[in-house]
Motif scaffolding. Structure first.
Motif, PDB file in Angstrom:
ATOM      1  N   ASP A   1       0.678 -11.207   6.822  1.00 16.41           N
ATOM      2  CA  ASP A   1       1.355 -12.507   6.808  1.00 16.41           C
ATOM      3  C   ASP A   1       0.963 -13.336   5.589  1.00 16.41           C
ATOM      4  OD1 ASP A   1       2.720 -11.998   9.133  1.00 16.41           O
ATOM      5  OD2 ASP A   1       1.310 -13.067  10.438  1.00 16.41           O
ATOM      6  N   GLN A   2      -0.213 -13.077   5.031  1.00 16.33           N
ATOM      7  CA  GLN A   2      -0.699 -13.819   3.865  1.00 16.33           C
ATOM      8  C   GLN A   2      -0.411 -13.088   2.546  1.00 16.33           C
ATOM      9  OE1 GLN A   2      -2.016 -17.038   4.119  1.00 16.33           O
ATOM     10  NE2 GLN A   2      -1.076 -16.656   6.108  1.00 16.33           N
ATOM     11  N   GLY A   3       0.452 -12.077   2.599  1.00 16.67           N
ATOM     12  CA  GLY A   3       0.889 -11.417   1.372  1.00 16.67           C
ATOM     13  C   GLY A   3       0.181 -10.120   1.031  1.00 16.67           C
ATOM     14  N   ALA A   4      -0.749  -9.676   1.875  1.00 13.14           N
ATOM     15  CA  ALA A   4      -1.407  -8.391   1.629  1.00 13.14           C
ATOM     16  C   ALA A   4      -0.422  -7.255   1.871  1.00 13.14           C
ATOM     17  CB  ALA A   4      -2.617  -8.239   2.542  1.00 13.14           C
ATOM     18  N   GLU A   5      -0.709  -6.099   1.276  1.00  9.42           N
ATOM     19  CA  GLU A   5       0.085  -4.898   1.504  1.00  9.42           C
ATOM     20  C   GLU A   5      -0.787  -3.855   2.184  1.00  9.42           C
ATOM     21  OE1 GLU A   5       2.386  -3.309  -1.646  1.00  9.42           O
ATOM     22  OE2 GLU A   5       3.108  -5.285  -2.324  1.00  9.42           O
ATOM     23  N   ARG A   6      -0.239  -3.240   3.216  1.00 13.04           N
ATOM     24  CA  ARG A   6      -1.006  -2.303   4.027  1.00 13.04           C
ATOM     25  C   ARG A   6      -1.604  -1.167   3.208  1.00 13.04           C
ATOM     26  NH1 ARG A   6      -0.534  -1.956   9.623  1.00 13.04           N
ATOM     27  NH2 ARG A   6      -1.666  -0.198  10.508  1.00 13.04           N
ATOM     28  N   ARG A   7      -0.859  -0.642   2.246  1.00 10.55           N
ATOM     29  CA  ARG A   7      -1.324   0.503   1.455  1.00 10.55           C
ATOM     30  C   ARG A   7      -2.549   0.169   0.608  1.00 10.55           C
ATOM     31  NH1 ARG A   7       0.493  -0.031  -3.823  1.00 10.55           N
ATOM     32  NH2 ARG A   7       2.025  -1.695  -4.130  1.00 10.55           N
ATOM     33  N   ARG A   8      -2.794  -1.143   0.375  1.00 12.80           N
ATOM     34  CA  ARG A   8      -3.921  -1.553  -0.465  1.00 12.80           C
ATOM     35  C   ARG A   8      -5.145  -1.972   0.348  1.00 12.80           C
ATOM     36  NH1 ARG A   8       0.039  -5.049  -3.745  1.00 12.80           N
ATOM     37  NH2 ARG A   8      -0.831  -6.760  -2.521  1.00 12.80           N
ATOM     38  N   LEU A   9      -5.039  -2.041   1.646  1.00 15.28           N
ATOM     39  CA  LEU A   9      -6.116  -2.587   2.466  1.00 15.28           C
ATOM     40  C   LEU A   9      -7.360  -1.695   2.427  1.00 15.28           C
ATOM     41  CD1 LEU A   9      -4.200  -3.891   5.604  1.00 15.28           C
ATOM     42  CD2 LEU A   9      -4.944  -5.165   3.574  1.00 15.28           C
ATOM     43  N   GLN A  10      -8.494  -2.312   2.113  1.00 15.04           N
ATOM     44  CA  GLN A  10      -9.791  -1.627   2.065  1.00 15.04           C
ATOM     45  C   GLN A  10     -10.663  -2.154   3.205  1.00 15.04           C
ATOM     46  OE1 GLN A  10     -11.456  -2.042  -1.846  1.00 15.04           O
ATOM     47  NE2 GLN A  10      -9.651  -1.184  -2.871  1.00 15.04           N
ATOM     48  N   VAL A  11     -11.254  -1.243   3.967  1.00 12.40           N
ATOM     49  CA  VAL A  11     -11.972  -1.603   5.189  1.00 12.40           C
ATOM     50  C   VAL A  11     -13.462  -1.309   5.051  1.00 12.40           C
ATOM     51  CG1 VAL A  11     -12.080  -1.277   7.693  1.00 12.40           C
ATOM     52  CG2 VAL A  11      -9.892  -0.981   6.490  1.00 12.40           C
ATOM     53  N   LYS A  12     -14.283  -2.275   5.467  1.00  9.74           N
ATOM     54  CA  LYS A  12     -15.728  -2.083   5.599  1.00  9.74           C
ATOM     55  C   LYS A  12     -16.086  -2.348   7.061  1.00  9.74           C
ATOM     56  CE  LYS A  12     -16.647  -3.458   0.821  1.00  9.74           C
ATOM     57  NZ  LYS A  12     -17.397  -4.367  -0.087  1.00  9.74           N
ATOM     58  N   LEU A  13     -16.835  -1.429   7.665  1.00 13.82           N
ATOM     59  CA  LEU A  13     -17.170  -1.508   9.081  1.00 13.82           C
ATOM     60  C   LEU A  13     -18.673  -1.687   9.271  1.00 13.82           C
ATOM     61  CD1 LEU A  13     -14.982   1.492  10.319  1.00 13.82           C
ATOM     62  CD2 LEU A  13     -14.403  -0.947  10.484  1.00 13.82           C
TER      63      LEU A  13
END
Length: 234
Positions: free
Chosen positions: A122-134
């Motif tokens: 919703d804030q303009g991010a793109e799913r393909r670029r999402l980087q996750v830290k757990l």
């Protein structure tokens, strides 16, 4: 505060950075209400992410923080858009008994991940670029079932199944963690904690788990955008 709708589908980097041990000598934080305070050690406005909640921001002068025992927090970032967010959940998946109405509580990882990702989109991010830290998933509660391990396994499987980029992870063990996250840059700092420093966190998790047979508790998302009038200088 807005909640996002529930479904919208479409070589690990260096791991977390240990947080500096600065909090013990830091001045008392200046409280701003609603889980917000000025962190004098980091010199930024800080949002505390409570169990069952998450927040999204593109502000460079804002930090998110949480303390984790058995819980897991996902820190997700779009490096091109410069927006990120953090969630905090206690249980892996949503049971069938809570599939209707307000029962879709953000204490469950499946819901928490969906809502955080949707908030970022919703804030303009793109799913393909999402980087996750757990982070999180420690065994800090004596029980016949290791909820921390279940949370860790769920989070890793979720990232793999959804085709997201796993930038780093620090999961498991027997020590609680404090996480400091800068959503605009995606930088995350982790500090391991002694048991006596997290008694409140462990007690909160125990209380939350004991309430599962009672009414569900829903969570929410908070958006903290650039130019917030109460933002601290970086």
């Amino acid at each position: 505060m807005t909640a996002s709708p529930l479904r919208r589908r479409s070589a690990p980097q260096s791991a977390f950075q240990p947080a500096p041990s600065v909090e013990a000598a830091a001045p008392t934080p200046r409280r701003m209400g609603s889980g917000r305070y000025y962190n004098a050690a980091f010199k930024v406005e800080t949002i505390k992410i409570f169990l069952g909640h998450h927040a999204v921001s593109d502000r460079g002068d804002l930090m998110m923080a949480t303390t984790l025992g058995s819980c897991v927090a996902a820190c997700i970032h779009d490096p091109v858009r410069g927006v990120g967010g953090m969630n905090h959940f206690l249980l892996p998946d949503l049971p069938e008994t809570e599939l209707r109405g307000d029962g879709a509580a953000a204490r469950y990882g499946s819901v928490a991940m969906e809502r955080l990702i949707n908030g970022l989109l919703d804030q303009g991010a793109e799913r393909r670029r999402l980087q996750v830290k757990l982070f999180g998933g420690a065994r800090v509660i004596e029980s016949s079932w290791d909820i921390g391990r279940m949370n860790s396994r769920f989070a890793l499987e979720y990232v793999r199944t959804e085709g997201l980029i796993l930038a780093s992870h620090d999961l498991g063990g027997t020590s609680a963690r404090r996480i400091h996250y800068f959503p605009h840059s995606g930088r995350a700092l982790r500090r391991m904690l002694h048991p006596e420093a997290v008694s409140d966190t462990v007690e909160e998790e125990r209380s939350f788990m004991s309430s599962l047979r009672r009414e569900p508790v829903d969570g929410g998302v908070e958006l903290f955008e650039s130019g917030h009038p109460e933002g601290a200088e970086a």
